[in-house]
Design a protein around this motif. Structure first.
Motif, PDB file in Angstrom:
ATOM      1  N   ASP A  25       0.839  -1.202   0.000  1.00  0.00           N
ATOM      2  CA  ASP A  25       0.000   0.000   0.000  1.00  0.00           C
ATOM      3  C   ASP A  25       0.870   1.246   0.000  1.00  0.00           C
ATOM      4  OD1 ASP A  25      -2.702  -1.164   0.246  1.00  0.00           O
ATOM      5  OD2 ASP A  25      -1.941  -1.889   2.167  1.00  0.00           O
ATOM      6  N   GLY A  26       0.315   2.348  -0.540  1.00  0.00           N
ATOM      7  CA  GLY A  26       1.036   3.612  -0.562  1.00  0.00           C
ATOM      8  C   GLY A  26       1.800   3.800  -1.857  1.00  0.00           C
ATOM      9  N   GLY A  41       4.775   4.371  -8.430  1.00  0.00           N
ATOM     10  CA  GLY A  41       3.492   5.026  -8.217  1.00  0.00           C
ATOM     11  C   GLY A  41       2.766   4.447  -7.035  1.00  0.00           C
ATOM     12  N   GLU A  42       1.448   4.594  -7.069  1.00  0.00           N
ATOM     13  CA  GLU A  42       0.608   4.195  -5.940  1.00  0.00           C
ATOM     14  C   GLU A  42       0.215   2.723  -6.028  1.00  0.00           C
ATOM     15  OE1 GLU A  42      -1.511   8.451  -5.016  1.00  0.00           O
ATOM     16  OE2 GLU A  42      -2.368   7.246  -6.643  1.00  0.00           O
ATOM     17  N   TRP A  43       0.100   2.111  -4.849  1.00  0.00           N
ATOM     18  CA  TRP A  43      -0.246   0.695  -4.706  1.00  0.00           C
ATOM     19  C   TRP A  43      -1.394   0.550  -3.720  1.00  0.00           C
ATOM     20  CZ3 TRP A  43       2.526  -3.196  -7.212  1.00  0.00           C
ATOM     21  CH2 TRP A  43       3.696  -2.789  -7.852  1.00  0.00           C
ATOM     22  N   LYS A  44      -2.186  -0.492  -3.925  1.00  0.00           N
ATOM     23  CA  LYS A  44      -3.249  -0.834  -2.977  1.00  0.00           C
ATOM     24  C   LYS A  44      -3.399  -2.347  -2.988  1.00  0.00           C
ATOM     25  CE  LYS A  44      -8.059   0.062  -1.828  1.00  0.00           C
ATOM     26  NZ  LYS A  44      -9.307   0.699  -2.255  1.00  0.00           N
ATOM     27  N   GLY A  52       0.395   6.470 -11.464  1.00  0.00           N
ATOM     28  CA  GLY A  52       1.731   5.908 -11.524  1.00  0.00           C
ATOM     29  C   GLY A  52       2.303   5.951 -12.921  1.00  0.00           C
ATOM     30  N   LYS A  53       3.529   5.425 -13.034  1.00  0.00           N
ATOM     31  CA  LYS A  53       4.211   5.383 -14.323  1.00  0.00           C
ATOM     32  C   LYS A  53       4.811   3.999 -14.499  1.00  0.00           C
ATOM     33  CE  LYS A  53       7.345   8.034 -17.223  1.00  0.00           C
ATOM     34  NZ  LYS A  53       8.146   9.271 -17.332  1.00  0.00           N
ATOM     35  N   LEU A  54       4.474   3.371 -15.639  1.00  0.00           N
ATOM     36  CA  LEU A  54       5.008   2.064 -15.995  1.00  0.00           C
ATOM     37  C   LEU A  54       6.027   2.279 -17.104  1.00  0.00           C
ATOM     38  CD1 LEU A  54       4.786  -1.019 -15.538  1.00  0.00           C
ATOM     39  CD2 LEU A  54       3.081  -1.046 -17.372  1.00  0.00           C
ATOM     40  N   LEU A  55       7.272   1.922 -16.823  1.00  0.00           N
ATOM     41  CA  LEU A  55       8.367   2.106 -17.778  1.00  0.00           C
ATOM     42  C   LEU A  55       8.715   0.764 -18.397  1.00  0.00           C
ATOM     43  CD1 LEU A  55      10.242   4.138 -15.151  1.00  0.00           C
ATOM     44  CD2 LEU A  55       9.510   5.124 -17.302  1.00  0.00           C
ATOM     45  N   GLU A  65      -3.494   6.718 -14.820  1.00  0.00           N
ATOM     46  CA  GLU A  65      -4.298   6.030 -13.812  1.00  0.00           C
ATOM     47  C   GLU A  65      -4.229   4.517 -13.953  1.00  0.00           C
ATOM     48  OE1 GLU A  65      -8.141   7.796 -14.508  1.00  0.00           O
ATOM     49  OE2 GLU A  65      -7.590   9.625 -13.419  1.00  0.00           O
ATOM     50  N   PHE A  66      -4.222   3.860 -12.799  1.00  0.00           N
ATOM     51  CA  PHE A  66      -4.267   2.404 -12.699  1.00  0.00           C
ATOM     52  C   PHE A  66      -5.408   2.042 -11.765  1.00  0.00           C
ATOM     53  CE2 PHE A  66      -0.001   3.338 -13.954  1.00  0.00           C
ATOM     54  CZ  PHE A  66       0.448   2.249 -14.682  1.00  0.00           C
ATOM     55  N   ALA A  67      -6.037   0.890 -11.985  1.00  0.00           N
ATOM     56  CA  ALA A  67      -7.100   0.416 -11.107  1.00  0.00           C
ATOM     57  C   ALA A  67      -6.977  -1.092 -10.946  1.00  0.00           C
ATOM     58  CB  ALA A  67      -8.467   0.775 -11.664  1.00  0.00           C
ATOM     59  N   ASP A  68      -6.804  -1.517  -9.717  1.00  0.00           N
ATOM     60  CA  ASP A  68      -6.769  -2.943  -9.385  1.00  0.00           C
ATOM     61  C   ASP A  68      -5.772  -3.717 -10.251  1.00  0.00           C
ATOM     62  OD1 ASP A  68      -7.609  -4.973  -7.688  1.00  0.00           O
ATOM     63  OD2 ASP A  68      -9.181  -5.629  -9.058  1.00  0.00           O
ATOM     64  N   GLY A  69      -4.584  -3.136 -10.476  1.00  0.00           N
ATOM     65  CA  GLY A  69      -3.530  -3.810 -11.229  1.00  0.00           C
ATOM     66  C   GLY A  69      -3.581  -3.635 -12.733  1.00  0.00           C
ATOM     67  N   GLU A  70      -4.538  -2.868 -13.230  1.00  0.00           N
ATOM     68  CA  GLU A  70      -4.704  -2.676 -14.679  1.00  0.00           C
ATOM     69  C   GLU A  70      -4.534  -1.207 -15.049  1.00  0.00           C
ATOM     70  OE1 GLU A  70      -5.145  -4.992 -16.912  1.00  0.00           O
ATOM     71  OE2 GLU A  70      -5.646  -6.701 -15.636  1.00  0.00           O
ATOM     72  N   ILE A  71      -4.112  -0.953 -16.291  1.00  0.00           N
ATOM     73  CA  ILE A  71      -4.081   0.400 -16.840  1.00  0.00           C
ATOM     74  C   ILE A  71      -5.524   0.753 -17.184  1.00  0.00           C
ATOM     75  CG2 ILE A  71      -3.351   1.796 -18.800  1.00  0.00           C
ATOM     76  CD1 ILE A  71      -0.763   0.124 -18.862  1.00  0.00           C
TER      77      ILE A  71
END
Length: 194
Positions: A25-26, A41-44, A52-55, A65-71
């Motif tokens: 989290d965080g 980025g942010e985790w939950k 967050g940023k995916l490189l 934006e990300f939601a529940d592990g998905e873009i």
């Protein structure tokens, strides 16, 4: 968008997860086991969630934006292989909804996309400055639309095989122009702009 996330990044303490495990989290940074992806980025609940940023190892990236592990949601994606950049809505990692695609070769599309391709209504400006606004299907102009040429010259191919090349005003051919025959017959909607 990048400046805002960089500013927030410096004000948040970065947490590194235990070796081989993503943060729970965080805010945190994680390099995936295949080392092709790196997320900051942010985790939950151990999943990417929030901003967050995916490189990618090849230099490509997604930021948003990300939601529940998905873009999912609003974001920006850049592909190093093509040099193209998309800003807009994403669903399960694909451009979907309304957005803007900027092409490295020149040109720009603003409108609706479905599974990463132009689908619905939009406006396409090509590298030569020609503008089409209207309907798209399967990434191609399809159905009703308007075409504007910076020089006023253009061509249209009819499915009968005839091609008109010449001056256009308000979408109608004017003056004397050559009509050329094409070999074969096109399928799909007619006429098609060439």
């Amino acid at each position: 968008m990048a400046a805002a996330s960089q500013g927030s990044r410096s004000s948040r303490p970065q947490r590194r997860a235990p070796q081989g495990r993503p943060p729970q989290d965080g805010y945190g940074v994680y390099t995936y086991p295949n080392s092709f992806f790196r997320y900051e980025g942010e985790w939950k609940g151990g999943k990417t969630h929030g901003r967050g940023k995916l490189l990618f190892k090849d230099g490509s990236y997604y930021e948003g934006e990300f939601a529940d592990g998905e873009i999912m949601g609003q974001g920006r994606r850049h592909w190093t292989s093509t040099g193209n950049t998309y800003s807009g809505q994403f669903v399960f990692g694909e451009p979907q909804g309304h957005g803007v695609m900027e092409y490295k070769a020149g040109g720009r599309y603003e409108g609706e996309l479905c599974h990463g391709v132009r689908e619905g209504h939009g406006r396409l400006v090509d590298q030569d400055g020609r503008v089409y606004w209207g309907s798209f299907h399967n990434n191609k102009r399809h159905g009703r639309g308007h075409m504007a040429f910076p020089s006023g010259l253009g061509s249209v191919a009819h499915c009968s095989g005839l091609v008109y090349r010449g001056m256009w005003i308000n979408g109608h051919p004017v003056g004397t122009a050559g009509v050329f025959a094409l070999f074969g017959c096109c399928e799909g909607s007619c006429p098609a702009f060439v």
